[in-house]
Structures are given as C-alpha cells and as structure tokens.
Scaffold this motif. Structure first.
Motif, PDB file in Angstrom:
ATOM      1  N   GLY A  61      80.750-113.407 -69.127  1.00  0.00           N
ATOM      2  CA  GLY A  61      79.816-113.477 -70.241  1.00  0.00           C
ATOM      3  C   GLY A  61      79.140-114.813 -70.386  1.00  0.00           C
ATOM      4  O   GLY A  61      78.480-115.055 -71.401  1.00  0.00           O
ATOM      5  N   GLY A  62      79.270-115.687 -69.392  1.00  0.00           N
ATOM      6  CA  GLY A  62      78.683-117.009 -69.501  1.00  0.00           C
ATOM      7  C   GLY A  62      77.413-117.200 -68.695  1.00  0.00           C
ATOM      8  O   GLY A  62      76.885-118.316 -68.645  1.00  0.00           O
ATOM      9  N   ASP A  63      76.924-116.154 -68.054  1.00  0.00           N
ATOM     10  CA  ASP A  63      75.713-116.288 -67.243  1.00  0.00           C
ATOM     11  C   ASP A  63      74.515-116.653 -68.117  1.00  0.00           C
ATOM     12  O   ASP A  63      74.419-116.233 -69.275  1.00  0.00           O
ATOM     13  N   ALA A  64      73.606-117.408 -67.544  1.00  0.00           N
ATOM     14  CA  ALA A  64      72.365-117.726 -68.240  1.00  0.00           C
ATOM     15  C   ALA A  64      71.507-116.463 -68.315  1.00  0.00           C
ATOM     16  O   ALA A  64      71.434-115.687 -67.362  1.00  0.00           O
ATOM     17  N   GLN A  65      70.873-116.245 -69.452  1.00  0.00           N
ATOM     18  CA  GLN A  65      70.000-115.099 -69.640  1.00  0.00           C
ATOM     19  C   GLN A  65      68.550-115.570 -69.696  1.00  0.00           C
ATOM     20  O   GLN A  65      68.232-116.601 -70.289  1.00  0.00           O
ATOM     21  N   HIS A  66      67.667-114.765 -69.070  1.00  0.00           N
ATOM     22  CA  HIS A  66      66.258-115.118 -68.972  1.00  0.00           C
ATOM     23  C   HIS A  66      65.432-114.097 -69.747  1.00  0.00           C
ATOM     24  O   HIS A  66      65.646-112.886 -69.625  1.00  0.00           O
ATOM     25  N   PHE A  67      64.486-114.574 -70.530  1.00  0.00           N
ATOM     26  CA  PHE A  67      63.610-113.702 -71.314  1.00  0.00           C
ATOM     27  C   PHE A  67      62.383-113.344 -70.474  1.00  0.00           C
ATOM     28  O   PHE A  67      61.680-114.238 -69.979  1.00  0.00           O
ATOM     29  N   VAL A  68      62.137-112.037 -70.345  1.00  0.00           N
ATOM     30  CA  VAL A  68      61.001-111.550 -69.560  1.00  0.00           C
ATOM     31  C   VAL A  68      60.017-110.897 -70.522  1.00  0.00           C
ATOM     32  O   VAL A  68      60.246-109.784 -71.000  1.00  0.00           O
ATOM     33  N   MET A  69      58.931-111.579 -70.823  1.00  0.00           N
ATOM     34  CA  MET A  69      57.946-111.079 -71.779  1.00  0.00           C
ATOM     35  C   MET A  69      57.219-109.861 -71.210  1.00  0.00           C
ATOM     36  O   MET A  69      56.807-109.853 -70.045  1.00  0.00           O
ATOM     37  N   GLY A  70      57.092-108.837 -72.056  1.00  0.00           N
ATOM     38  CA  GLY A  70      56.320-107.661 -71.684  1.00  0.00           C
ATOM     39  C   GLY A  70      57.050-106.644 -70.853  1.00  0.00           C
ATOM     40  O   GLY A  70      56.479-105.596 -70.527  1.00  0.00           O
TER      41      GLY A  70
END
Length: 533
Positions: A61-70
């Motif tokens: 649960g420590g992975d970096a999360q990336h926001f993908v717009m659209g």
C-alpha cells in the motif's frame, strides 16, 4: 345503401378526430421550456495546484499513485485492487442486496406512470349495452295499452267512454347499445407538461438507481478494507498483550525471589490491563463489520460469509483517473438526478399555468335502440350526438393562482438544490484528492516511525541480553514498536479507503455498466451516450 351510409358516417367521425388531434398537437405548451443548466465554470478542484503524484512509502500500500486527468472510469473499478475474493464479494452483493431490485422497481413504476399519463393524449372510447325489461301498470285510463299475445308489442286503443276497468299489467322490452367517445384536447399543453414532468421524475429515479449500484459497491469495498485493517490491528494488539503478560510473569517471579519491587509488578500489571482494554473495542468493530458485510450481501446475521481479508493481498492502484471538472456534472448520478428534478419542477409550472386557461372537452355517442336486439341498427334505430364544451374558471378563491405561484417557488427550490448538489459533488472530489495526498504523506511518516521504533526495539533487546538495560526498558521499547505498527496499519488502510472514495466521488463509472446479470436491462444507451467516454 345502408352499409354505404354507415361507412360514410364512420369515415366522417374518423376525419373529425384526426383533424382535431392534429390541430391540438400542433398547439403550444404554456410554461417555460427546460434548458439544461450551464456547467460550472471550474477548471480545477483546488485554488492551488494538486501534484501529479503522491509520495511513496515502503511496504504494502505504499506505492506512489499518479493522477491521470481525463481518463475514463470502469464500472467494475473495484477489480483494480486485484483481489479475487473482493471481486466475488462485490458481485455477490450486487446480485443479492435488496436495494438493487427496489431501485429497479421504483424506476419501472415511474415509467408506467409516465405511460399512463400519455394515454390522456388519446380519446377514451367505451361500449355499452343496456337491455331493459319494463312492467307498466294496467289500470290506466284514456289511451290505454293493449297486450298482444306474446307480451312484447304494445298496441293502444282509444276508450271514449272514460276510464277502463283494470285489465292487467303490460310488459315490454327495450335494448340500447352505444359507442361512447370522450376527448379532452390538450390545447395549452397541460398534459404534455405533465408527461414531461413524470418522464423527468423517471429519469431522476434512473440516476438514483445508478447511485444505488455505486454506493453498494463502495460500501462493500470499504467494509472489506475495514475488516482487513481491524484484523491486522487485533493481531498487533494481541501481540502487545502477550508481551505484557510475559513481562508480568517474569516480574512476579522476580518479586518472589526478591529481585523486583512490588511497584514494578503493579506497574506492569496496569500496563497489561491497559493493553487488554484495547482489544474488546477492536473485536466489537470486527463483529459489526462482519454483520455489515452479511447485510450488504443480503444475508441474515447467522449466515456466514467468507469475508476474511488481508491488507497485504490488496493491490493499491497506481494510476488514478481524475475527471475534468467540466465533465463531473455529467458523471455524478446525484447531480444528474437533481437536474431531472429541476426539469420536473419546470414542467409543473406549465401544468399550473394551463390549469388557469380554458378547458376543452369533446364527447360523442353513436348507437341504436329498439324493442328487439336485431332491430337496433335498422331504420329508425340508430342515433348519435356530438357535444363540445369550453369551461373557464372565473372565481375559485385564488386556488389556481396560488398553485401557479407554488409551482414557481418549487422551480426556484429545485434550481438551488441542483446548485447545492453540484457544489457538494466538487467538494467530494476535492476532499478525496487532498486526502489521497495527505494520507500518502502520513503513510510515509508512519512507515519511517515504525522502522525507527523497530530499530530501537532490536537494539534494546541486545542491550537487555548484555545486561545494560532492565526488562522493563526492553518492554517499553516493544510497546512503542507495537503502537507504531498499529499506526502504520491505520495509515495503510486510509490509502486504500481514499482510493475507493475517489472512484465513488467521480461517479463510479455507471455509464460503462453493461446489461449483465448484475445490471438492470432497462439501462438506456442514451445515458451512456450523454456522458463522455
């Protein structure tokens, strides 16, 4: 000739009805024409730019999360946690939870009410047959009925000498058959507005049904994550209790040998009691979470479900879709439902206005009557009538006026409720995005604290083995580590919960729901078409 005459009459009736219907359907509908609200002028979910990704932390649960717009959102978003057991649990809930068929039934009911209202666009046609058998008194004077042998035909004769003696009752039959037609032309669009209002209410219930799917799936996922977290916390608390119980045994033994003081034993017994006090609340939450999962799956409390989850078996999605702010109002089912309620309120204004205008009705009858059934449609038997009526209310104590004013206020209320729903929708997304960022930072800090506490515990254990520190010091280090571990588990749980909350806040991908065994077959393609894919 009679047949031709009857056919011509029927054709004239058909032409009249078609002409009147076409004329009235072309008439205007009073009241405001609904226009969809303009999407809010927002290009972000925060005054300050939200980073494109979160920080990473070691461990599950420590992975970096990336926001993908659209990026589009799948309906089965929970599969991104990559847990077959979780997938099966959600599918089971979607099939068995009673809120789903209840929402589907509410939608079908609203659709039937809409179709029923559409029936008022057409004439009401009925058929009636009334046979009559009559007995007349026989002691009548002047023109007195005579009786033919079969008692069916009335003959009269003149009695010039005055009243006749009683000559017995007279019987006769009379048959009437007729076709009736009643039609209320929708001159000012009252019925059209009523249908429009009911149809909007049905669409609102459709979006509420979609929200039911999303809410149910989100609740199941949240309950599964909570169950996994509580199990980890119970295990850590039990380990802490075991450590304290072992310390109490050692100190009691040392006290008997004179190597420990009574205050040390009492202090450790208090620590053990405090550790034990932490366990019942966790166990209570665990049982209540199990009860919740059973209820979400449509089970009774005594019906067991294999709902044992572990945080280490859940995968944290690394790429998170983030809808454009301009598209959020299309995707949120609560916003779409509020929009349809606004549409319904707008149509009700037209209904109230039309009620104050003249009301038109057409009625007609065609049929026949005679003594014998076979003679009703022969010469002299047929009849018809056609009546038109225009009614206008002159005085009603202000009832219709105030109904119109009430409809105007209802429109204002629906408009403001829609705005409130939109604001709340954007707040939900903003809150969730901030929580994802903050809880990722909190997990990184908790992971560092757990690592440091573990190092301290290991070093203290070695010092105790070498005789540099006493057992109580070692135990204190172990307790600090167990507390740091509990904090780490809670921080990890928050990250999974934030991810599920984001999928729900963005609309849950309802527009990608297929007509499968877990979906309602009434889901229209136009809803999916109205939403960006």
């Amino acid at each position: 000739m009679k047949t031709l005459r009857k056919s011509a009459a029927a054709l004239r009736w058909q032409r009249i009805i078609m002409t009147v219907s076409a004329t009235l359907l072309a008439a205007c509908a009073v009241g405001p024409d609904f226009k969809r609200p303009t999407p809010p002028d927002a290009n972000a979910y925060s005054p300050k730019a939200i980073g494109d990704s979160t920080v990473a932390a070691p461990g599950p649960g420590g992975d970096a999360q990336h926001f993908v717009m659209g990026r589009d959102i799948p309906f089965a978003w929970w599969t991104q946690f990559q847990s077959p057991k979780l997938n099966a649990l959600v599918e089971r809930a979607l099939k068995a939870n009673p809120t789903i068929p209840a929402a589907q039934a509410a939608l079908r009911q609203a659709q039937e009410y809409t179709e029923a209202q559409r029936g008022f666009f057409y004439p009401t046609v009925g058929i009636d047959y009334s046979p009559q058998r009559t007995k007349l008194a026989g002691n009548m004077g002047g023109n007195s009925p005579g009786i033919q042998g079969n008692g069916d035909v009335i003959q009269t004769y003149q009695n010039p000498s005055g009243p006749l003696p009683f000559n017995g009752p007279t019987y006769y039959n009379f048959n009437t058959a007729q076709l009736t037609l009643s039609y209320a032309p929708d001159v000012f669009g009252s019925n059209r507005r009523q249908v429009e209002s009911l149809q909007a209410q049905a669409e609102s219930l459709r979006f509420q049904m979609e929200a039911t799917y999303i809410t149910l799936a989100s609740n199941v996922v949240a309950a599964a994550i909570q169950e996994a977290s509580l199990q980890s916390q119970i295990d850590a608390t039990q380990a802490l209790i075991d450590k304290n119980a072992k310390a109490v045994d050692i100190l009691q033994h040392q006290f008997k040998l004179g190597y420990a003081m009574g205050i040390d034993v009492a202090t450790q017994e208090a620590a053990l009691a405090q550790a034990k006090a932490l366990l019942p609340p966790l166990e209570k939450q665990m049982e209540q979470t199990h009860d919740l999962i059973r209820a979400l799956c449509g089970n009774m409390p005594n019906e067991e479900i294999d709902d044992k989850f572990d945080l280490s078996t859940l995968h944290l999605p690394e790429d998170l879709p983030v809808s454009l702010p301009s598209k959020l109002v299309e995707q949120r089912p609560d916003v779409r439902a509020a929009e349809e309620q606004l549409h319904s309120a707008s149509a009700q204004v037209g209904v109230a206005i039309a009620a104050r205008l003249p009301q038109f009705t057409l009625t007609g009858n065609i049929g026949g009557n005679a003594e014998k059934f076979s003679q009703m449609f022969t010469t002299g038997g047929p009849f018809f009538n056609l009546t038109g009526d225009v009614a206008q209310t002159i005085f009603d104590g202000g009832t219709l006026l105030h109904h119109e004013r009430a409809a105007d206020q209802g429109l204002i209320q629906a408009r403001e409720q829609y705005r409130s729903t939109v604001i709340t929708a954007f707040q939900n997304v903003a809150d969730t995005l901030h929580a994802i960022q903050s809880d990722a930072d909190a997990l990184a800090a908790s992971a560092e604290a757990e690592r440091a506490a573990k190092v301290v515990m290991k070093l203290t254990e070695k010092q105790h083995e070498l005789g540099y520190v006493d057992f109580l010091t070692q135990l204190a280090a172990e307790e600090a580590y167990q507390q740091a571990l509990v904090n780490l588990l809670q921080a990890r749980t928050n990250r999974y919960g934030d991810t599920a909350a984001l999928f729900q806040a963005l609309g849950g991908g309802w527009w990608n729901r297929q007509n499968s065994e877990t979906a309602d077959a009434s889901t229209p393609s136009k809803l999916a078409a109205a939403t960006p894919q």
